[in-house]
Write an enzyme that holds these catalytic residues in place. Structure first.
Site, PDB file in Angstrom:
ATOM      1  N   LYS A   1       0.818  -1.221   0.000  1.00 55.00           N
ATOM      2  CA  LYS A   1       0.000   0.000   0.000  1.00 55.00           C
ATOM      3  C   LYS A   1       0.848   1.265   0.000  1.00 55.00           C
ATOM      4  O   LYS A   1       0.578   2.193  -0.758  1.00 55.00           O
ATOM      5  CB  LYS A   1      -0.910   0.042   1.244  1.00 55.00           C
TER       6      LYS A   1
ATOM      7  N   ARG B   1      -1.106  -9.036  12.994  1.00 56.85           N
ATOM      8  CA  ARG B   1      -1.612  -8.007  12.078  1.00 56.85           C
ATOM      9  C   ARG B   1      -2.451  -8.601  10.959  1.00 56.85           C
ATOM     10  O   ARG B   1      -3.445  -8.013  10.539  1.00 56.85           O
ATOM     11  CB  ARG B   1      -0.455  -7.174  11.525  1.00 56.85           C
TER      12      ARG B   1
HETATM   13  P1  AMP Z   1       0.664   0.664   8.571  1.00 55.00           P
HETATM   14  O1  AMP Z   1       1.927   1.417   8.334  1.00 55.00           O
HETATM   15  O2  AMP Z   1      -0.510   1.220   7.823  1.00 55.00           O
HETATM   16  O3  AMP Z   1       0.822  -0.819   8.377  1.00 55.00           O
HETATM   17  O4  AMP Z   1       0.311   0.859  10.124  1.00 55.00           O
HETATM   18  C1  AMP Z   1       1.189   0.424  11.140  1.00 55.00           C
HETATM   19  C2  AMP Z   1       0.443   0.285  12.464  1.00 55.00           C
HETATM   20  O5  AMP Z   1      -0.086   1.560  12.841  1.00 55.00           O
HETATM   21  C3  AMP Z   1      -0.752  -0.652  12.443  1.00 55.00           C
HETATM   22  O6  AMP Z   1      -0.384  -2.019  12.603  1.00 55.00           O
HETATM   23  C4  AMP Z   1      -1.554  -0.118  13.613  1.00 55.00           C
HETATM   24  O7  AMP Z   1      -0.988  -0.505  14.845  1.00 55.00           O
HETATM   25  C5  AMP Z   1      -1.353   1.392  13.486  1.00 55.00           C
HETATM   26  N1  AMP Z   1      -2.392   1.987  12.603  1.00 55.00           N
HETATM   27  C6  AMP Z   1      -2.210   2.546  11.375  1.00 55.00           C
HETATM   28  N2  AMP Z   1      -3.366   2.976  10.864  1.00 55.00           N
HETATM   29  C7  AMP Z   1      -4.319   2.680  11.780  1.00 55.00           C
HETATM   30  C8  AMP Z   1      -5.733   2.852  11.843  1.00 55.00           C
HETATM   31  N3  AMP Z   1      -6.417   3.405  10.816  1.00 55.00           N
HETATM   32  N4  AMP Z   1      -6.376   2.434  12.960  1.00 55.00           N
HETATM   33  C9  AMP Z   1      -5.720   1.885  13.990  1.00 55.00           C
HETATM   34  N5  AMP Z   1      -4.395   1.660  14.004  1.00 55.00           N
HETATM   35  C10 AMP Z   1      -3.693   2.056  12.911  1.00 55.00           C
END
Ligand code: AMP
Length: 187
Positions: free
Chosen positions: A13, A142
């Site tokens: 993403k 995750r």
């Molecule tokens: P990402 O970089 O999008 O994979 O996000 C890394 C981590 O940030 C996730 O595993 C969650 O712990 C937290 N996180 C990111 N976006 C969200 C969201 N919309 N709601 C809740 N936690 C989030």
């Protein structure tokens, strides 16, 4: 254009969000990046978020919704945006609907990749980038949290006629082309 990009952790993403942002001249807004920036700066939010992120869980809806509302109010997001990694829960979908009011989303990109492939990618990223939430256990958590909390949201956006499903496997540039073709086909 007002866009979302969704998909399991490791589907690519962030990489595709950058390409879309450049092509259409809209800011890519990643809640994960915002949380990581807070962790780095050692803010109170960062301290709280780090614990949750390292375990592979989701940061609370109220905190997350507040961060997105603030970010979408900034000047560069007025002509459009791409949200990467938000919304992830039904409560976040409702909050986003409220934030947007009459400004409907144009499309929701669903980046598809099977679990074995994404887990392999995340292990590789763990070696290369050393992200503290890329441990074996957090990777598995995750994927599970994505399956139960977030994948049902795809149906919501499909029902609204917004979902564009794109095969996330292959070269980065190839996947970008698939996304651009699908988006241009809608306009
Ligand atoms: P990402 O970089 O999008 O994979 O996000 C890394 C981590 O940030 C996730 O595993 C969650 O712990 C937290 N996180 C990111 N976006 C969200 C969201 N919309 N709601 C809740 N936690 C989030």
């Amino acid at each position: 254009m007002r866009l979302l990009i969704m998909g399991p952790p490791g589907a690519g993403k962030g990489t595709q969000a950058k390409a879309i942002s450049e092509k259409y001249g809209i800011p890519a807004i990643s809640t994960g990046d915002i949380f990581r920036a807070n962790v780095k700066q050692g803010t109170p939010l960062g301290l709280e978020a780090k614990r949750i992120m390292d375990a592979g869980g989701y940061v609370g809806d109220d905190i997350t919704n507040g961060i997105v509302a603030d970010r979408l109010a900034e000047a560069d997001a007025q002509q459009g945006f791409l949200l990467d990694g938000y919304p992830r829960t039904t409560a976040q979908v409702a909050a986003l609907d409220e934030m947007l009011g009459d400004d409907d989303l144009d499309a929701v990109i669903s980046l598809q990749a099977d679990t074995d492939e994404v887990v392999t990618r995340l292990r590789k990223r763990a070696e290369q980038e050393g992200r503290s939430d890329d441990t074996e256990e957090a990777i598995r958590t995750r994927q599970d949290v994505y399956r139960t909390e977030t994948s049902p949201l795809l149906d919501t956006y499909r029902d609204r006629g917004l979902l564009i499903e794109v095969d996330g496997l292959g070269e980065v540039a190839e996947v970008s082309e698939r996304i651009f073709t699908a988006l241009d086909g809608r306009n």
